[in-house]
Design an enzyme around this catalytic site. Structure first.
Site, PDB file in Angstrom:
ATOM      1  CD  GLU A  30      -1.632   2.373   1.838  1.00  0.00           C
ATOM      2  OE1 GLU A  30      -2.438   3.310   1.803  1.00  0.00           O
ATOM      3  OE2 GLU A  30      -0.501   2.454   2.385  1.00  0.00           O
ATOM      4  CG  ASP A  45      -4.664   3.407   5.762  1.00  0.00           C
ATOM      5  OD1 ASP A  45      -3.855   3.337   6.711  1.00  0.00           O
ATOM      6  OD2 ASP A  45      -4.319   3.681   4.598  1.00  0.00           O
ATOM      7  CG  HIS A  71       4.364   7.667   6.380  1.00  0.00           C
ATOM      8  ND1 HIS A  71       4.242   8.037   5.062  1.00  0.00           N
ATOM      9  CD2 HIS A  71       3.420   6.692   6.575  1.00  0.00           C
ATOM     10  CE1 HIS A  71       3.283   7.347   4.481  1.00  0.00           C
ATOM     11  NE2 HIS A  71       2.768   6.524   5.389  1.00  0.00           N
TER      12      HIS A  71
END
Length: 486
Positions: free
Chosen positions: A172, A201, A288
């Site tokens: 993804e 998500d 992230h």
């Protein structure tokens, strides 16, 4: 969730290409999902159990260089952890290798037995992280929530009004690669069987909000109804539009929705006033990054999402739920339309088929990949005397035309160009529709078509029967069957 810079946009020209291919482009409203906002009685999902799965994913990352990025040992171990839990609970579980992914890795697909195979509700989450960290909120949160919901469904074992399928995606973070690989491989019939796809998500963001994909759509109705019952006043997930795996299904015409709690965008003052948290700060300040660990989770937000998933499963797919007729008119011809075979692409294993045990399975590792998906039927190929068959009874409505189609790949060690030593006979009841043999061997799949018009008004058994002689193998691999009436 993949980076914003990787986001795709469905341009007008791309939309025209999809329409030209016969695929509908869904608007935000998706009336064909066929669900109502009334809440069904769903079980409570223990957030502590979801967090226990997150702890395991965190430990896996710690043992594998701090990451669960696709193609790494951390990702492979994540797949193994979830797969083991699902198999122990009674799921039919398959791994699908994403050969087009930047980092070759496997999607994980799990089917719960029960419910009509042509009425599927699908729930998915990406299992990979970025290279920088363990990816516990992005997207261990969605993966763990689906795992616990799947386990609770197995424990409850209710009567199913729809078939439920769970999926965990690879690649993804490199651009929705695993889900696109799966969705693009679906046949038109398989796409039509998936009545809604729900994506999860980043659903435990520490400064999280309550966002729903396509919030005004019919697919979103049960998800919104649950959060409305908690007084949460959810909003449209604009930050995540086109940036997670629901987009892969959207692009092939399948209605989609899902929950999200936010990524790097900042919470507004109005949102903080109704949801709590810190205004003008990111929903997830560790998005992230290496700090996306088990400490990067808001348990309250996660719990409300997990319970909303259960409410959606029960509302759409558990016995007692009703599916109203679609708002779009049915095809002309009444009962003279549609696909009549069940499990036509074998993706639910041997469900709805009878015959030789073990004839239906996954054969890619043995050099016989499916045409689409991961399952197919493989008859013969032994190089010795054998007989194998698969069959299914099907009803052809009176007054209808009907056609049997299927794809077959035939490979053979026979070198003759004149003698049919090994044969595949296709029958409808006692009538032989056709016979294939080693003389029909070819390098790929070939479409076969036979008329069933003579059987209108009857229930007839479609049978594939293979016979092999005493030497030199011939393999008959069958996929994507259909009995289409018109």
């Amino acid at each position: 969730m993949r980076p914003r810079s990787a986001a795709l946009t469905l341009t007008a020209s791309a939309a025209l290409l999809l329409v030209g291919a016969g695929l509908a482009i869904p608007a935000f409203a998706a009336p064909s999902a066929g669900v109502t906002p009334a809440l069904a009685a769903a079980p409570d999902i223990a957030v502590a159990n979801v967090q226990a799965h997150l702890t395991q994913l965190g430990s896996i990352a710690s043992s594998n260089g701090g990451t669960r990025r696709s193609g790494t040992a951390g990702y492979t171990a994540s797949v193994a952890y979830i797969k083991g839990k699902l198999q122990a609970a009674g799921y039919t579980v398959a791994e699908q290798t994403c050969t087009s992914c930047t980092y070759r890795a496997n999607n994980l697909i799990a089917d719960w037995p029960g419910g009509p195979s042509d009425q599927i509700t699908m729930f998915g989450a990406h299992l990979d992280s970025v290279a920088a960290g363990p990816g516990i909120n992005d997207n261990g949160s969605g993966s763990a929530t689906l795992l616990e919901n799947a386990l609770v469904l197995a424990q409850q074992n209710p009567t199913m009004s729809r078939h439920v399928r769970f999926a965990w995606w690879a690649g993804e973070e490199q651009g929705l690669q695993g889900s696109a690989f799966y969705a693009n491989a679906l046949t038109t019939t398989q796409r039509s069987q998936i009545k809604a796809y729900y994506n999860f998500d980043m659903i435990g963001s520490p400064n999280g909000g309550y966002f729903i994909n396509h919030i005004t759509s019919a697919a979103a109705a049960p998800m919104k109804a649950y959060w409305d019952s908690l007084g949460l006043q959810p909003e449209e997930n604009t930050e995540g539009a086109g940036r997670s795996d629901d987009y892969s299904f959207e692009r092939v015409g399948i209605p989609t929705s899902g929950y999200a709690a936010g990524a790097s965008a900042r919470k507004t003052s109005a949102q903080a006033a109704k949801w709590g948290g810190t205004a003008n700060s990111a929903y997830d300040s560790c998005y992230h990054q290496s700090c996306d660990t088990t400490s990067n989770i808001n348990a309250t937000v996660l719990n409300r999402a997990a319970d909303g998933v259960a409410a959606t499963i029960w509302q759409t797919s558990v016995g007692g739920s009703t599916t109203p007729p679609p708002t779009t008119p049915p095809p002309t011809g009444g009962t003279c339309s549609g696909q009549k075979l069940l499990n036509p692409g074998f993706e639910s294993g041997a469900t709805s088929w009878t015959g030789t045990s073990g004839a239906i399975g996954q054969w890619a590792s043995q050099g016989q990949p499916a045409r689409t998906g991961t399952y197919s039927a493989w008859l013969l190929g032994y190089g010795s005397t054998h007989t194998e068959s698969i069959s299914q009874a099907v009803t052809i409505p009176a007054g209808c035309s009907a056609t049997l189609t299927f794809y077959t790949h035939i490979d053979s060690a026979e070198t003759t160009t004149t003698t049919a030593y090994d044969k595949l006979t296709i029958t409808a009841g006692s009538t032989t529709l056709g016979t294939l043999s080693n003389l029909n061997k070819a390098s790929g799949y070939v479409l076969r078509t036979y008329s069933l018009n003579a059987f209108a008004g009857q229930t007839v058994t479609i049978k594939f029967n293979g016979t092999e002689d005493s030497s030199l193998q011939t393999s008959f691999v069958i996929d994507d069957t259909a009995v289409t009436v018109s």
